[in-house]
Design an enzyme around this catalytic site. Structure first.
Site, short mmCIF file in Angstrom:
data_model
loop_
_atom_site.label_atom_id
_atom_site.label_comp_id
_atom_site.label_asym_id
_atom_site.label_seq_id
_atom_site.Cartn_x
_atom_site.Cartn_y
_atom_site.Cartn_z
N ASP A 98 0.87 -1.17 0.00
CA ASP A 98 0.00 0.00 0.00
C ASP A 98 0.90 1.23 0.00
OD1 ASP A 98 -2.24 1.70 0.50
OD2 ASP A 98 -3.17 0.10 1.67
N ASP A 199 -3.07 4.74 -2.27
CA ASP A 199 -4.07 5.36 -1.40
C ASP A 199 -4.54 6.71 -1.96
OD1 ASP A 199 -5.27 5.23 1.37
OD2 ASP A 199 -4.24 7.17 1.53
N GLU A 248 -6.82 3.89 -5.44
CA GLU A 248 -8.03 4.15 -4.66
C GLU A 248 -8.52 5.54 -5.05
OE1 GLU A 248 -9.62 4.39 -0.06
OE2 GLU A 248 -7.85 5.48 -0.68
N HIS A 322 -11.01 -2.28 4.85
CA HIS A 322 -10.80 -1.86 6.23
C HIS A 322 -11.49 -0.54 6.56
CE1 HIS A 322 -8.05 0.25 3.71
NE2 HIS A 322 -7.81 1.11 4.68
N ASP A 323 -12.14 0.08 5.59
CA ASP A 323 -12.86 1.34 5.83
C ASP A 323 -14.38 1.14 5.80
OD1 ASP A 323 -10.45 2.80 5.84
OD2 ASP A 323 -10.52 3.08 3.66
C1 NOJ Z 1 -7.93 5.61 2.51
C2 NOJ Z 1 -7.57 4.50 3.43
O1 NOJ Z 1 -8.16 3.32 2.99
C3 NOJ Z 1 -8.04 4.91 4.81
O2 NOJ Z 1 -7.97 3.87 5.74
C4 NOJ Z 1 -7.22 6.10 5.23
O3 NOJ Z 1 -7.72 6.60 6.45
C5 NOJ Z 1 -7.29 7.23 4.19
N1 NOJ Z 1 -7.15 6.76 2.85
C6 NOJ Z 1 -6.22 8.26 4.44
O4 NOJ Z 1 -4.97 7.74 4.10
#
Ligand code: NOJ
Length: 547
Positions: A98, A199, A248, A322-323
């Site tokens: 990542d 990210d 992402e 994970h979000d």
């Molecule tokens: C996306 C990530 O998946 C998340 O977990 C993170 O808090 C934010 N980007 C900031 O890096």
């Protein structure tokens, strides 16, 4: 048969902190991943994506990197990472890192330097602007709540932080900074990694710094130079190598994602977008209690499927990460064990028939549910804790906020992987950093592996099919019954082959749909037989001819 085309790959996402602890620290580690490599070969996935394991103060669990070149001692050592790569490669598994290049931790030495004085050589690596002491440069909102600018007293300027106050946004206008980033990525390529997940990479190009009528997203989302920067990144790093990439993309558009992933543009292989995971945010409000809008879910998924297919782009397909809360609790039904099993398999089948690269998030393959936290001290996530205090300040009732967090918090997916029914679900010998879900007695890997009829084996079969059937990889996408309130139905078509996917999202019987070509062999279903109705959560994948 399986070819080497990256497009046939399935990715398993590991959140190391919650995966498997071998030291008793209460937090997972890299050796914990090494110990479970056979589990991934049993499941059949191709890539393991590790969320950030670099040095970090862990205010955002590693997305706040303080040193890109070092492994966070909490997760182990660089030698552990090397061993992971070696042992994974020996099993034919690939490793995706990542990479967070929209921001760094404020503890990164670039930022430590940058904040020293206005003429420091690293000043311009970040985005510093004037304001007055009580008026920030713009009214943009941080994604984690509050104004997006943090005031620095010593130099009397503000730095931009779209996320936490300890995550300072990098200034991509600065060529030296870009060069340093490329060097770092090349370091990891030389180290032997096989892929990257970037990210929030569509936020790197900031446009004008002006006040907004809303949170300010229009000024930095898919910004003016984003394609130029990603193309430059590609050419200077992974472009000519066998490296799989996924970006992402926050609040993006199909038009941009076609550009990000069109092979001729040399940007990225694939993209995550999140529009289909906002169908339970009424009026765009995440911090609310709401059932999901099924018609909207289908509409968004299918719009993206068709447009990306026709435009030559490539999606990542996923329900979980994970979000996000656990999908079986969100779009399925975890009220009874039977419903959890049926809907967990249904959601897997509905997703894995789609076009794109499937992602499985740790625990999804055994149908892990939201843990049902009901006290604020059970939460660890910075976004959730911020939301709690902001909503409290706005006067919302504490118990309502807790109900909302129990369905929306990112911690729903961050509880430890439930390996077996021993203490702490076999995750740690110590005190877990976040509580283990109390469902671990019924829902755990050991049990799923023993039971030939578990959700695990549905995922295993879906991965096998993805490797075997070209139609699943290359087939075009034909949506059906888009106005049907209960059923999700589509076909995939490729060179005379057809896959039909039918999924009943409801806990009730619905009539078998008419005028759908469902002739052929049932490759996979969550019921043992077929009837002239679709039973609660019934789903199937059928293979036939396209004529
Ligand atoms: C996306 C990530 O998946 C998340 O977990 C993170 O808090 C934010 N980007 C900031 O890096």
């Amino acid at each position: 048969m399986a070819s080497k085309d990256w497009r046939k790959s399935v990715v398993y996402q590991i959140y190391p902190k919650s995966f498997n602890d071998t030291t008793g620290s209460g937090e997972g580690d890299i050796r914990g991943i090494i110990d479970k490599l056979d589990y991934f070969t049993t499941l059949g996935v191709d890539y393991l994506w590790l969320t950030p394991v670099y040095e970090s103060p862990m205010n955002d669990n590693g997305y706040d990197i303080s040193n890109y070149y070092e492994v966070n001692p909490q997760f182990g050592t660089k030698a552990d990472l090397e061993e992971l790569l070696e042992k994974a490669h020996a099993r034919g598994l690939k490793i995706m890192m990542d990479i967070v290049i929209n921001h760094t931790s404020t503890e990164h030495h670039w930022f430590v330097e940058s904040r020293k004085s206005r003429d420091n050589e690293y000043r311009d690596y970040y985005i510093w602007k004037d304001g007055t002491y009580d008026t920030p440069p713009t009214n943009w909102e941080s994604k984690f709540g509050g104004n997006a600018w943090a005031y620095d007293e010593d130099t009397n300027q503000y730095y931009l932080r779209l996320f936490d106050i300890t995550q300072a946004d990098l200034n991509w206008e600065n060529e030296d900074m870009r060069r340093d980033i490329y060097e770092m990525i090349n370091y990891w390529i030389d180290f032997g990694v096989d892929g990257f997940r970037f990210d929030v990479v569509n936020l790197i190009s900031k446009g004008e710094f002006k006040n907004s009528e809303g949170p300010g997203k229009e000024f930095y989302t898919d910004g003016p130079k984003v394609h130029e920067y990603i193309n430059e990144l590609n050419r200077n790093t992974f472009g000519d190598k066998d490296i799989m990439t996924v970006g992402e993309m926050s609040s993006t558009t199909i038009e941009h994602c076609l550009k990000y992933t069109n092979p001729e543009r040399n940007e990225l292989n694939s993209v995550f977008n999140f529009h289909h995971l906002k169908v339970d945010y009424p009026g765009g409000e995440k911090w609310s209690l709401a059932n999901f809008d099924f018609l909207e879910l289908k509409k968004i998924l299918m719009e993206w499927q068709v447009a990306m297919d026709e435009g030559g782009g490539w999606n990542a397909i996923f329900w979980c990460n994970h979000d996000q809360p656990r999908v079986v609790s969100r779009f399925g039904n975890d009220e009874t064990e039977e419903n959890r099993l049926l809907s967990g398999k249904m959601l897997a089948i509905a997703l894995h028939g789609l076009k794109g690269t499937p992602y499985i998030y740790q625990g999804e393959e055994i149908g892990m549910t939201n843990p049902g936290f009901n006290r604020i001290d059970q939460y660890r996530d910075v976004e959730s804790l911020n939301a709690y205090s902001i909503l409290r300040e706005e006067g919302m009732d504490a118990s309502l906020i807790l109900d909302i967090l129990a369905t929306k918090s990112r911690d729903n997916s961050r509880t430890p992987v439930q390996w077996d029914d021993s203490r702490n679900a076999g995750f740690t010998e110590g005190m877990p950093w976040i509580e283990v879900s109390d469902k671990y007695g019924e829902i755990n890997v050991a049990r799923a592996l023993e039971d030939g009829d578990s959700i695990f084996y549905t995922y295993q079969k879906l991965i096998e099919l993805r490797h075997e059937l070209d139609v699943l990889t290359y087939g075009s996408v034909k949506p059906h019954l888009m106005k049907d309130d209960d059923l999700f139905v589509y076909e995939r078509l490729y060179e005379g082959e057809r896959i039909t996917v039918m999924a009943n999202f409801r806990n009730k019987e619905v009539p078998y749909p008419e005028n759908i070509n469902a002739e052929g062999e049932v490759l996979l279903s969550n019921y043992a037989d077929r009837k002239n109705v679709l039973r609660p959560f019934e789903a199937m994948m059928i293979y036939g001819q396209n004529n």
